[in-house]
Design a protein around this motif. Structure first.
Motif, PDB file in Angstrom:
ATOM      1  N   GLU A 266      40.857  29.806   5.771  1.00  0.00           N
ATOM      2  CA  GLU A 266      40.803  29.683   7.222  1.00  0.00           C
ATOM      3  C   GLU A 266      42.181  29.979   7.797  1.00  0.00           C
ATOM      4  N   PRO A 267      42.254  30.251   9.106  1.00  0.00           N
ATOM      5  CA  PRO A 267      43.573  30.445   9.717  1.00  0.00           C
ATOM      6  C   PRO A 267      44.427  29.195   9.524  1.00  0.00           C
ATOM      7  N   VAL A 268      45.716  29.384   9.283  1.00  0.00           N
ATOM      8  CA  VAL A 268      46.609  28.243   9.107  1.00  0.00           C
ATOM      9  C   VAL A 268      47.749  28.355  10.113  1.00  0.00           C
ATOM     10  N   SER A 269      48.388  27.217  10.422  1.00  0.00           N
ATOM     11  CA  SER A 269      49.509  27.296  11.356  1.00  0.00           C
ATOM     12  C   SER A 269      50.814  27.467  10.587  1.00  0.00           C
ATOM     13  N   SER A 270      50.849  27.019   9.346  1.00  0.00           N
ATOM     14  CA  SER A 270      52.066  27.173   8.560  1.00  0.00           C
ATOM     15  C   SER A 270      51.697  27.626   7.150  1.00  0.00           C
ATOM     16  N   LEU A 271      52.170  28.797   6.774  1.00  0.00           N
ATOM     17  CA  LEU A 271      51.870  29.338   5.446  1.00  0.00           C
ATOM     18  C   LEU A 271      52.401  28.414   4.359  1.00  0.00           C
ATOM     19  N   ARG A 272      53.605  27.896   4.588  1.00  0.00           N
ATOM     20  CA  ARG A 272      54.227  27.066   3.566  1.00  0.00           C
ATOM     21  C   ARG A 272      53.443  25.767   3.362  1.00  0.00           C
ATOM     22  N   ARG A 273      53.140  25.115   4.485  1.00  0.00           N
ATOM     23  CA  ARG A 273      52.425  23.846   4.349  1.00  0.00           C
ATOM     24  C   ARG A 273      51.038  24.046   3.762  1.00  0.00           C
ATOM     25  N   ALA A 274      50.351  25.091   4.212  1.00  0.00           N
ATOM     26  CA  ALA A 274      48.997  25.337   3.704  1.00  0.00           C
ATOM     27  C   ALA A 274      49.039  25.609   2.205  1.00  0.00           C
ATOM     28  N   THR A 275      50.064  26.333   1.759  1.00  0.00           N
ATOM     29  CA  THR A 275      50.183  26.617   0.332  1.00  0.00           C
ATOM     30  C   THR A 275      50.440  25.334  -0.453  1.00  0.00           C
TER      31      THR A 275
END
Lengths: 449, 485
Positions: free
Chosen positions: B76-85
């Protein structure tokens, strides 16, 4: 700090070429000032600070990846040797650069200052410190009762991550405020609304704090206080008013120039290089007569002939990390230096690509020059992706005239590094060597001839 | 994606051999992972999800025993690539191994092709935080368009890259994806999730076509792929995106002089104009399309345009004209033995009878049409027949039957992700509640319907539901004041 001898195999060589800035005192640092137009930026900035009894405000600017942070870390080191107390921080660690207002910066400054003082064991008058703290508490949160506030902060901090050492109450308060601003907490708007009308009072509180600290700082044997703010040039460029073309950059550096200069300390701010190419460049240099721009290392003269001095310097940068003679075919490093356009980060990047490809191709040593040529092709593709079509005609003109106009398109081209700035006596600009290889650029050059 | 997995296996057998330049790229990435000992971020350009999976699998094979590669799939769309990872790694409970590379797929879901992309702003400022969270090679896989946007709009992050690796389109794989996706897009039997997956795969395919040198054959196929994507986007209620791809398809068909393609694209643009309430524009487009189809002697397309023009005539109250057009259309469909077309014409004639007030005639026609659609498995058609039958029940005062039919229709629309039909059934159900005096229930339903219409930009319906909403609200206010009296 890396004190290892230059790498003698491909794997070590690869891991010695990193894009991160060098820490001050790193033996791999190479003095490139002669090829930057004989401007010893660090020396100049330091000289103003050392020679002035009063507080100063200076700007430093330069392309992304040109070695700005490395130079600023050297400045920190030099000033510390000269017995200055230096507060150095990267603005983007504290502030949301996509949405920065001036008060955020001031809050971040006082928070960092407080932290440095307390780390150095410098204590300021308890009553004064409390007065300043309660001023913030009242203005920002409307808290007037110190005991109640302390109770609130204590629970908040003890529920959250344990801080390594017990923080003084003022530090907790400032951390709370800046934290809420940084994370875009919904109370960000409220905090700004309450601080905005108080901007002069806010500066006055910070100056009171500095003035109270200065005698203590001097007691510890320091000459004066210097605050250096790196990465402030990353503030996102956004047009705030379509009619006047007023941008986020104007709002901070021009409209708040007086406030930026009003702090009672030696200040060094980083500024986006594109501001010096905006229609407001004169206004900026008028407000800050002391500014320094770190140009690219000159690897080519204005007439297009190679500039051996700059090429040799970049080659030294490589030699400090890698045993160049044994690992690379001769001429390879010079080729990469020329093609980097004198931008350190691209030079380092090209070195990395060359080593990767040599490894993928079997790892033969010395690495043949053709791998460097292929590495350069990769860089060309990457620039091809970055440059929008409408820029090519303008780029062709820059290549011809060696000058960049003061307008938004040229600002964007300096910002994305398709245009680089050099210096020898005069400033002049040229198009990045990788961009020059793009078919669209070559077409555009034929068009304007 | 169970449906895709089985097709992957088939695709792999197709791709025993990959292009030499892609093989080289794989080797290059492998040598990057072997060499890098600290955090370094690189980008991998690869347009198609299927190709990404295959290349990633080969890469793992090449580095077996040398490096541990952890995949992160952002769904899904995420607001932060780092946090989502980080969150994804935490969920997967990956133990730190001797050497670990992380590769992230699906970040393009956070990078629309147009409009604001806050995830890029966030990324641009967070480079310093990456090495604090990750210690080894970090690979971000993206399709071409998304990578270009990232390079331009997150320049500080892009500035720290240690490499960009690019996979070229594999013709064989493109053909495979094209065949397998286009087959099932047609029937409109897909669930919402399947549609979103297909749309993503088609985006990849479109990216591949944009990149390659195209002759006439490829341009023809490209225009077709674009049209399919338009259909999917339209079904998902993304009308602006649908219009963009139809227009590109139209342009390509015009350039290569493919008249069928032109007529088809004009017709589809007409449908979009109709759906968004631009009736004059819709009529022009249908007439243009009709003219071309007549010249080409393409009966199926002629019949389809006639039917759409009939709908327009009916909407404007010109019932005789509408009946004439529907009957012409039905005749051609019968002649062609096109059952799906026949069911469509019957449905339209039913709508006409309903408008005129001949409910028995209308019911017969809808039931005939529904029967054919059931045989064909045409779910979206079934949903609209059920909806219309619901309206008839409502008109004749059989509210319970009407509710039941709307609900049946809505269940199908929801499965299909057909927002517009859902909103229509919601709005109709609201009317029943109004009629029965359940004002609060009506308000709830109509609010839901209005939100959907607004979201999919169906202007005429949004206006109508807003009017209704106002009426219901007034009624509620009236009741409130009565009560307080």
């Amino acid at each position: 700090m890396n004190c290892n001898p230059p790498a003698a195999n491909l794997k070590d060589a690869y891991n010695s070429v990193l894009i991160d800035p060098l820490q001050s005192g790193d033996p791999r640092w190479v003095d490139c000032s002669s090829a930057r137009g004989d401007t010893d930026i660090v020396g100049n900035l330091a000289f103003r600070i050392e020679g002035s009894g009063r507080s100063t405000a200076q700007l430093i600017s330069g392309h992304r990846g040109c070695g700005k942070s490395t130079e600023l870390l050297r400045l920190v080191n030099r000033l510390e040797r000269e017995k200055f107390l230096v507060v150095y921080f990267a603005a983007d660690e504290d502030i949301d650069m996509g949405d920065l207002v001036y008060t955020d910066l001031l809050l971040s400054i006082i928070k960092r200052l407080e932290r440095t003082l307390s780390e150095k064991g410098i204590q300021i008058d308890e009553r004064l410190s409390r007065g300043i703290m309660m001023w913030f508490a009242d203005v920002v949160y409307g808290w007037t009762d110190q005991t109640a506030m302390e109770a609130t902060l204590k629970t908040e901090f003890e529920l959250g991550l344990q801080s390594p050492a017990p923080l003084p109450m003022i530090a907790k308060l400032l951390a709370r405020i800046t934290g809420q601003i940084r994370t875009g907490h919904e109370s960000r708007k409220d905090i700004r609304l309450s601080l905005d009308p108080q901007i002069f009072a806010l500066i006055e509180r910070i100056n009171e704090y500095i003035r109270a600290a200065l005698p203590e700082i001097k007691k510890k044997g320091y000459r004066d206080l210097v605050i250096i703010i790196d990465n402030l040039d990353r503030i996102v460029l956004r047009v705030l008013d379509e009619k006047t073309g007023r941008t986020t950059h104007d709002a901070l550096y021009l409209e708040h120039a007086e406030q930026l200069k009003a702090l009672d300390a030696h200040m060094v701010y980083t500024v986006p290089i594109s501001m010096f190419y905006s229609p407001k460049a004169t206004q900026l240099s008028g407000a800050f007569p002391n500014y320094k721009i770190l140009p690219m290392i000159k690897v080519e003269n204005e007439d297009g002939s190679p500039c051996q001095d700059g090429i040799d310097l970049l080659s030294d940068v490589a030699k400090k990390r890698i045993n160049v003679e044994s690992l690379f075919e001769s001429g390879l490093i010079d080729f990469l230096a020329e093609k980097s356009g004198g931008m350190l980060r691209d030079f380092i990047r090209l070195l990395g690509y060359t080593i990767e490809m040599a490894e993928a191709g079997g790892g033969k040593i010395p690495v043949p020059k053709r791998y460097a040529e292929r590495a350069f092709r990769f860089l060309i593709n990457e620039y091809g992706r970055m440059v929008p079509d409408r820029h090519f005609e303008l780029l062709a003109k820059v290549a011809k005239n060696k000058k960049a106009k003061n307008d938004t398109d040229h600002q964007a081209m300096l910002y994305n590094l398709s245009v680089l700035e050099y210096m020898n006596g005069d400033r002049w600009c040229d198009v990045h060597p990788a961009v020059r290889e793009l078919a669209e650029f070559k077409d555009a050059c034929r068009q304007i001839e | 994606m169970p449906a895709d997995r089985s097709s992957d296996i088939e695709a792999r057998s197709l791709l025993e051999e990959i292009l030499p330049q892609n093989q080289e790229t794989l080797q290059h990435i492998a040598s990057f992972i072997r060499l890098a000992e600290t955090f370094r971020v690189v980008f991998v350009k690869c347009n198609q999800p299927v190709q990404c999976r295959q290349m990633a699998a080969r890469l793992k094979e090449m580095l077996r025993g040398e490096a541990d590669i952890v995949d992160v799939h952002l769904k899904e769309p995420v607001s932060s690539l780092r946090r989502a990872t980080l969150v994804s790694l935490e969920l997967g409970k990956h133990e730190a191994q001797a050497k670990r590379a992380i590769q992230v797929f699906g970040f393009e879901r956070s990078i629309p092709s147009e409009g604001p992309a806050p995830a890029l702003d966030e990324l641009n400022q967070s480079r310093e935080n990456f090495p604090k969270s990750f210690s080894g090679p970090f690979l971000i896989w993206l399709p071409d368009y998304a990578l270009t946007r990232l390079a331009r709009e997150a320049p500080d992050f892009w500035g720290w890259r240690s490499g960009v690796f690019e996979f070229s389109p594999e013709r064989k794989l493109m053909d495979f994806v094209e065949r397998s996706i286009i087959q099932d897009v047609q029937g409109d039997r897909l669930s919402l999730e399947q549609k979103i997956e297909r749309a993503k795969a088609l985006d990849g395919l479109i990216g591949d076509y944009r990149e390659m040198q195209r002759g006439e054959r490829e341009n023809r196929a490209f225009a077709d792929v674009l049209r399919r994507q338009g259909d999917l986007r339209g079904q998902l209620g993304e009308y602006d995106e649908a219009r963009c791809v139809y227009e590109e398809s139209l342009k390509i068909s015009e350039e290569i002089g493919n008249k069928n393609g032109v007529a088809e694209a004009l017709h589809k643009l007409g449908n979009l104009a109709y759906l968004t309430g631009e009736f004059d524009e819709a009529r022009k487009l249908y007439e243009h399309s009709l003219k071309i189809s007549e010249d080409l002697g393409d009966k199926r397309c002629v019949s389809r345009s006639l039917q759409q023009l009939g709908i327009l005539a009916q909407d404007f109250g010109d019932y005789d004209e509408a009946r004439k057009l529907y009957e012409q259309s039905l005749e051609i469909m019968n002649e062609l033995d096109d059952e799906s077309g026949v069911s469509g014409s019957l449905h339209q004639l039913g709508m006409l009878a309903q408008d005129i007030g001949d409910y028995d005639e209308a019911r017969d026609l809808y039931e005939l049409s529904l029967g054919i659609k059931e045989d064909l498995g045409n779910k979206s058609g079934m949903s609209s027949s059920l909806h219309q039958l619901g309206m008839l029940a409502q008109y004749t005062g059989d509210y319970d039957e009407a509710r039941r039919l709307y609900q049946q229709s809505m269940n199908i629309s929801q499965d299909l992700g057909d927002k517009r039909s859902m909103a229509l059934s919601l709005a109709q159900s609201a009317l029943i509640e109004v009629q029965q005096g359940n004002v609060r229930a009506a308000l709830d339903l109509i609010t839901q319907a209005e939100a959907i219409f607004k979201q999919i930009d169906a202007k005429n319906y949004a206006q109508r539901t807003r009017d209704l909403l106002e009426r219901v609200e007034n009624k509620l206010a009236e009741m409130g004041s009565k009560q307080s009296e």
